[in-house]
Write a protein that holds these residues in place. Structure first.
Motif, short mmCIF file in Angstrom:
data_model
loop_
_atom_site.label_atom_id
_atom_site.label_comp_id
_atom_site.label_asym_id
_atom_site.label_seq_id
_atom_site.Cartn_x
_atom_site.Cartn_y
_atom_site.Cartn_z
N ASN A 78 0.82 -1.21 0.00
CA ASN A 78 0.00 0.00 0.00
C ASN A 78 0.86 1.27 0.00
N GLN A 79 0.38 2.27 -0.76
CA GLN A 79 1.05 3.56 -0.85
C GLN A 79 0.06 4.67 -0.54
N THR A 80 0.59 5.78 0.02
CA THR A 80 -0.25 6.92 0.37
C THR A 80 0.33 8.19 -0.23
N ILE A 81 -0.55 9.02 -0.78
CA ILE A 81 -0.19 10.34 -1.29
C ILE A 81 -0.78 11.37 -0.33
N SER A 82 0.06 12.02 0.44
CA SER A 82 -0.42 13.01 1.41
C SER A 82 0.31 14.34 1.27
N TYR A 122 -0.54 4.89 -12.32
CA TYR A 122 -0.81 4.05 -11.15
C TYR A 122 -0.58 2.60 -11.56
N ASN A 123 0.42 1.96 -10.96
CA ASN A 123 0.81 0.61 -11.37
C ASN A 123 1.35 -0.17 -10.17
N ASN A 124 0.52 -0.27 -9.14
CA ASN A 124 0.90 -1.02 -7.95
C ASN A 124 0.64 -2.50 -8.20
N THR A 125 1.68 -3.31 -8.03
CA THR A 125 1.58 -4.73 -8.36
C THR A 125 1.42 -5.62 -7.13
N GLY A 126 1.07 -5.02 -6.00
CA GLY A 126 0.80 -5.82 -4.81
C GLY A 126 -0.44 -6.67 -4.97
N THR A 127 -0.61 -7.59 -4.04
CA THR A 127 -1.79 -8.45 -4.03
C THR A 127 -2.86 -7.82 -3.15
N GLN A 184 -3.06 -0.80 -2.66
CA GLN A 184 -3.77 0.47 -2.66
C GLN A 184 -2.82 1.66 -2.85
N ILE A 185 -3.29 2.62 -3.65
CA ILE A 185 -2.62 3.91 -3.78
C ILE A 185 -3.65 4.94 -3.34
N THR A 186 -3.55 5.40 -2.10
CA THR A 186 -4.57 6.26 -1.51
C THR A 186 -4.14 7.71 -1.61
N ASN A 187 -4.93 8.49 -2.33
CA ASN A 187 -4.63 9.90 -2.54
C ASN A 187 -5.44 10.74 -1.56
N GLN A 188 -4.75 11.27 -0.55
CA GLN A 188 -5.38 12.10 0.46
C GLN A 188 -5.12 13.59 0.24
N TYR A 209 -6.45 2.53 -7.11
CA TYR A 209 -6.35 3.96 -6.84
C TYR A 209 -7.56 4.37 -6.01
N ARG A 210 -7.30 4.95 -4.82
CA ARG A 210 -8.36 5.34 -3.90
C ARG A 210 -8.35 6.85 -3.74
N HIS A 211 -9.42 7.49 -4.22
CA HIS A 211 -9.53 8.95 -4.15
C HIS A 211 -10.19 9.29 -2.83
N ASP A 212 -9.38 9.79 -1.89
CA ASP A 212 -9.86 10.03 -0.53
C ASP A 212 -9.53 11.46 -0.11
#
Length: 386
Positions: free
Chosen positions: A46-50, A63-68, A73-77, A97-100
């Motif tokens: 998981n990654q976070t954009i803050s 957005y190219n996160n290859t985790g299971t 998750q790539i959460t954009n806060q 991609y999670r738009h938060d």
């Protein structure tokens, strides 16, 4: 990556730029001043954009996160990050991609295509705008991926500037899921034009529930096409107090729901499926294919209103189109028909219609069409059961 100072990855050099593109496997944060070129989020967890502060530019983002899942998750806060992205430069390849944040993410006026079944976009708050242009190919193609609109402050707009029928939101894969829940809102088209289509290798759509404040989940679109004459088709479920409106701004007659292929529609548990424009009696529910693919629409303790016409093919091959209205449901067709220059007709062809458990089907109540003469026809091979 953390920036609490000043950093630039795109520096003018005469008529050109000296640039550095970034591949990030971790988080993006800080409160400094940033200028970016291309950013790729390619983590395996998981990654976070803050990041806050000031961002002068983001030339492009991938957005190219290859985790299971759920560790992809790539959460954009960050509203700052969201605002800085150039429209038309976002690529959704893989991950969730999670738009938060409360910002408006203008993804593109043109086509956006997900990378495949491993791509999900989840909107938890704020707004994401896709394919807002009016060219014939301006569309959001899930390519088997998922779109989730989750929460009373979450809005997704696909299109909105159409002047004729357009394919706007395509599932295009059996693994595709569209979910609108907990009071979220999905708008496709402008209420007259703009299709949600399941005719490219099926898919599933859920519109369900309300928020804790009582806001219903809702979908508003120009038209729904549930399948095609090759047999491909999807499943649409509207449940638990949710509302779906189709062709609600139309001023001319025409299909709002094309019930085709091997497909299922379920309206249940207090939900409402509102088809057409109530002020001018436009917007039809049509099962128009002459083939034997199984089409089943079930209304279970819910309400369907068809403000235009209810039409089913009378072709001899249309042997598996069925409507079940159960458990106190209301199925209301051509109520208060006005502004119609001739008799309003519902041709139910070879459909099987089953009404039971205290349910009601009403046709032409308070109709005001020509001479108040309205016709319901069930063709040879059709059945009405009660």
């Amino acid at each position: 990556m953390t920036n609490d100072g000043t950093i630039s990855f795109r520096i003018p050099d005469g008529a050109f730029f000296d640039i550095v593109n970034i591949n990030l496997s971790g988080n993006l944060e800080g409160a400094g001043t940033s200028t970016f070129n291309n950013i790729t989020f390619n983590g395996t967890s998981n990654q976070t954009i803050s990041i806050g502060g000031t961002i002068y530019n983001i030339q492009a983002v991938t957005y190219n996160n290859t985790g299971t899942a759920p560790n992809n998750q790539i959460t954009n806060q960050s509203t700052t990050f969201t605002t800085a992205i150039n429209p038309g430069t976002s690529t959704f390849t893989r991950g969730n991609y999670r738009h938060d944040n409360t910002g408006i993410y203008n993804v593109s006026t043109g086509t956006v295509a997900f990378g495949g079944a491993d791509m999900t976009v989840t909107v938890l708050q704020g707004t994401m705008n896709f394919a807002t242009g009016n060219n014939v190919l301006d569309q959001l193609n899930l390519n088997g991926g998922d779109l989730i609109v989750d929460g009373p402050n979450a809005v997704v707009n696909v299109g909105g500037n159409e002047t004729t029928d357009r394919q706007k939101l395509l599932t295009n894969g059996t693994t595709a899921d569209i979910t609108v829940q907990n009071g979220g809102t999905l708008n496709v088209g402008n209420g007259t034009y703009g299709d949600i289509r399941f005719d490219g290798n099926a898919g599933t759509m859920w519109v369900t529930g309300t928020s804790i404040t009582g806001k219903s989940s809702e979908v508003n679109c120009g038209r729904i096409v549930t399948g095609n004459n090759a047999g491909n088709g999807g499943t649409l479920t509207i449940s638990d107090g949710a509302i779906m409106r189709v062709r609600y701004n139309a001023t001319t007659a025409g299909p709002a729901v094309l019930f085709r292929g091997t497909s299922t529609i379920r309206v249940e548990s207090g939900a409402q499926f509102l088809i057409g424009n109530p002020t001018n009696s436009t917007g039809n529910l049509e099962a128009d294919e002459n083939n034997s693919f199984v089409r089943n629409m079930t209304v279970d303790n819910a309400t369907v209103r068809v403000y235009g016409r209810w039409l089913v093919s009378a072709g001899v091959n249309n042997t598996n189109t069925r409507f079940d209205i159960d458990n106190g449901s209301q199925f209301i067709v051509s109520e208060n028909v006005i502004n119609v220059g001739a008799a309003q007709t519902c041709n139910l062809g070879r459909a099987t219609i089953n009404v039971n458990s205290g349910s009601t089907v009403r046709l032409f109540q308070n109709a005001q069409s020509a001479n108040n003469v309205n016709v319901c026809v069930i063709g040879a091979g059709g059945q009405f059961e009660h």
